[in-house]
Design a protein around this motif. Sequence first.
Motif, mmCIF file in Angstrom:
data_model
loop_
_atom_site.group_PDB
_atom_site.id
_atom_site.type_symbol
_atom_site.label_atom_id
_atom_site.label_comp_id
_atom_site.label_asym_id
_atom_site.label_seq_id
_atom_site.Cartn_x
_atom_site.Cartn_y
_atom_site.Cartn_z
ATOM 1 N N MET A 183 25.952 0.310 95.342
ATOM 2 C CA MET A 183 24.888 -0.237 96.174
ATOM 3 C C MET A 183 25.442 -1.307 97.104
ATOM 4 N N GLU A 184 26.336 -2.132 96.563
ATOM 5 C CA GLU A 184 26.939 -3.190 97.381
ATOM 6 C C GLU A 184 27.711 -2.599 98.558
ATOM 7 N N GLU A 185 28.402 -1.489 98.292
ATOM 8 C CA GLU A 185 29.206 -0.854 99.337
ATOM 9 C C GLU A 185 28.355 -0.361 100.500
ATOM 10 N N VAL A 186 27.138 0.095 100.181
ATOM 11 C CA VAL A 186 26.261 0.622 101.236
ATOM 12 C C VAL A 186 25.208 -0.411 101.654
ATOM 13 N N ARG A 187 25.420 -1.654 101.200
ATOM 14 C CA ARG A 187 24.543 -2.776 101.566
ATOM 15 C C ARG A 187 23.086 -2.544 101.161
ATOM 16 N N CYS A 188 22.911 -2.008 99.964
ATOM 17 C CA CYS A 188 21.575 -1.856 99.381
ATOM 18 C C CYS A 188 21.469 -2.872 98.243
ATOM 19 N N GLU A 189 20.628 -3.890 98.406
ATOM 20 C CA GLU A 189 20.570 -4.995 97.460
ATOM 21 C C GLU A 189 19.843 -4.606 96.171
ATOM 22 N N PRO A 190 20.499 -4.742 95.008
ATOM 23 C CA PRO A 190 19.814 -4.493 93.734
ATOM 24 C C PRO A 190 18.733 -5.537 93.497
ATOM 25 N N ASN A 191 17.669 -5.151 92.810
ATOM 26 C CA ASN A 191 16.565 -6.075 92.570
ATOM 27 C C ASN A 191 16.551 -6.544 91.115
ATOM 28 N N VAL A 192 15.529 -7.340 90.771
ATOM 29 C CA VAL A 192 15.417 -7.912 89.427
ATOM 30 C C VAL A 192 15.314 -6.811 88.371
ATOM 31 N N VAL A 193 14.558 -5.751 88.671
ATOM 32 C CA VAL A 193 14.369 -4.668 87.704
ATOM 33 C C VAL A 193 15.698 -4.010 87.351
ATOM 34 N N ILE A 194 16.534 -3.777 88.340
ATOM 35 C CA ILE A 194 17.833 -3.140 88.104
ATOM 36 C C ILE A 194 18.706 -4.021 87.218
ATOM 37 N N TYR A 195 18.786 -5.316 87.545
ATOM 38 C CA TYR A 195 19.578 -6.216 86.714
ATOM 39 C C TYR A 195 19.006 -6.323 85.305
ATOM 40 N N SER A 196 17.695 -6.402 85.198
ATOM 41 C CA SER A 196 17.049 -6.502 83.887
ATOM 42 C C SER A 196 17.370 -5.288 83.027
ATOM 43 N N THR A 197 17.346 -4.100 83.641
ATOM 44 C CA THR A 197 17.637 -2.856 82.919
ATOM 45 C C THR A 197 19.064 -2.848 82.390
ATOM 46 N N ILE A 198 20.012 -3.230 83.234
ATOM 47 C CA ILE A 198 21.424 -3.214 82.829
ATOM 48 C C ILE A 198 21.700 -4.289 81.781
ATOM 49 N N ILE A 199 21.143 -5.479 81.973
ATOM 50 C CA ILE A 199 21.356 -6.569 81.013
ATOM 51 C C ILE A 199 20.822 -6.186 79.637
ATOM 52 N N ASP A 200 19.631 -5.593 79.603
ATOM 53 C CA ASP A 200 19.047 -5.182 78.324
ATOM 54 C C ASP A 200 19.921 -4.131 77.634
ATOM 55 N N CYS A 201 20.465 -3.204 78.408
ATOM 56 C CA CYS A 201 21.344 -2.166 77.856
ATOM 57 C C CYS A 201 22.619 -2.785 77.295
ATOM 58 N N LEU A 202 23.205 -3.723 78.021
ATOM 59 C CA LEU A 202 24.421 -4.401 77.557
ATOM 60 C C LEU A 202 24.164 -5.177 76.274
ATOM 61 N N LEU B 159 20.664 6.184 83.248
ATOM 62 C CA LEU B 159 21.965 5.899 82.645
ATOM 63 C C LEU B 159 21.835 4.939 81.467
ATOM 64 N N CYS B 160 21.012 3.922 81.637
ATOM 65 C CA CYS B 160 20.853 2.934 80.564
ATOM 66 C C CYS B 160 20.097 3.509 79.367
ATOM 67 N N LYS B 161 19.237 4.475 79.614
ATOM 68 C CA LYS B 161 18.527 5.120 78.509
ATOM 69 C C LYS B 161 19.498 5.852 77.587
ATOM 70 N N VAL B 162 20.597 6.342 78.150
ATOM 71 C CA VAL B 162 21.608 7.028 77.333
ATOM 72 C C VAL B 162 22.777 6.081 77.042
ATOM 73 N N ARG B 163 22.512 4.786 77.170
ATOM 74 C CA ARG B 163 23.438 3.724 76.810
ATOM 75 C C ARG B 163 24.737 3.770 77.619
ATOM 76 N N ASP B 164 24.614 4.133 78.884
ATOM 77 C CA ASP B 164 25.776 4.122 79.767
ATOM 78 C C ASP B 164 25.661 2.944 80.720
ATOM 79 N N SER B 165 25.802 1.745 80.165
ATOM 80 C CA SER B 165 25.676 0.537 80.982
ATOM 81 C C SER B 165 26.797 0.442 82.015
ATOM 82 N N ARG B 166 27.984 0.958 81.661
ATOM 83 C CA ARG B 166 29.101 0.938 82.609
ATOM 84 C C ARG B 166 28.770 1.766 83.848
ATOM 85 N N GLY B 167 28.149 2.920 83.605
ATOM 86 C CA GLY B 167 27.732 3.750 84.731
ATOM 87 C C GLY B 167 26.720 3.037 85.602
#
Length: 261
Positions: free
Chosen positions: A116-135, A100-108
């Motif tokens: 992930m929060e709803e299903v109690r799957c904790e996002p990691n550093v890589v996921i946050y780093s990817t979204i932050i860089d896209c934003l 999603l971030c590769k196609v600049r869909d940071s909102r997605g």
Amino acid sequence: MTTTTTLPHLSRLTLLLSCIARMKHYSTVVSLSRKLDAFPSLRPNHYSLAILMNCYCRLNRLDFARPRGYVKEAAALLDRIRDAGFEVDVFTYGTLIQGLCKVRDSRGGIKLVRRMEEVRCEPNVVIYSTIIDCLVKDEMIGDALEMFREMKGRRLNPDVFVYTSLMGGLCGLGRGDDARKMLANMFRNDVLPNVQTFSMLVDMLCKDCKVKEAEAIVKHIIARGEAPNVVTYNALIEGCCMIGKLDEASHWMDVMVEEGC
């Protein structure tokens, strides 16, 4: 293969799909996977679905005629994985968020973090780093800083790539003071800067006409055994020229040529 009466075992088909994907024939993997859906005995497993999702995301980067089409199909795979009785883990979410971030869909990407929060799957550093860089690339620095604060609130330690991305975004918007605060934050958290971080800092100092400080940083990089890149040298040379130190600018030009930049 899909017309034969004797079908190979799923493990062999998964290996085949993996090999085809490594050869970058992503559309072939998608096509074969769709044909295999016609055979109930070939129930997909976690690995085959992960391969398929990865191919969807990679295709979205290549097929500009159908923007986001493949990533939408990849998102639908989350439900297929659950329907097949498999757990959707952080790596599966991470693959899709990267797509999603590769196609600049940071909102997605952010929506998937909420899922992930709803299903109690904790996002990691890589996921946050990817979204932050896209934003940051979309100049949505306020949202990027909000994700940064959320990340720290989860007790996830931002790495040098997160800090460098944010500092670059702040500098690009003329918020040098905030970039310096972010740098100080990075040092307080014992995160060591890389060459890209130093380059950004040198450029920031030179634009503020603090060339001596910038030169000290470049010398520090060299003393560490690292090679400043052409961006660092160009920023320093331009800074020297701005304050009329043409001899020093010429010196750094010679150093840059000697280093092969």
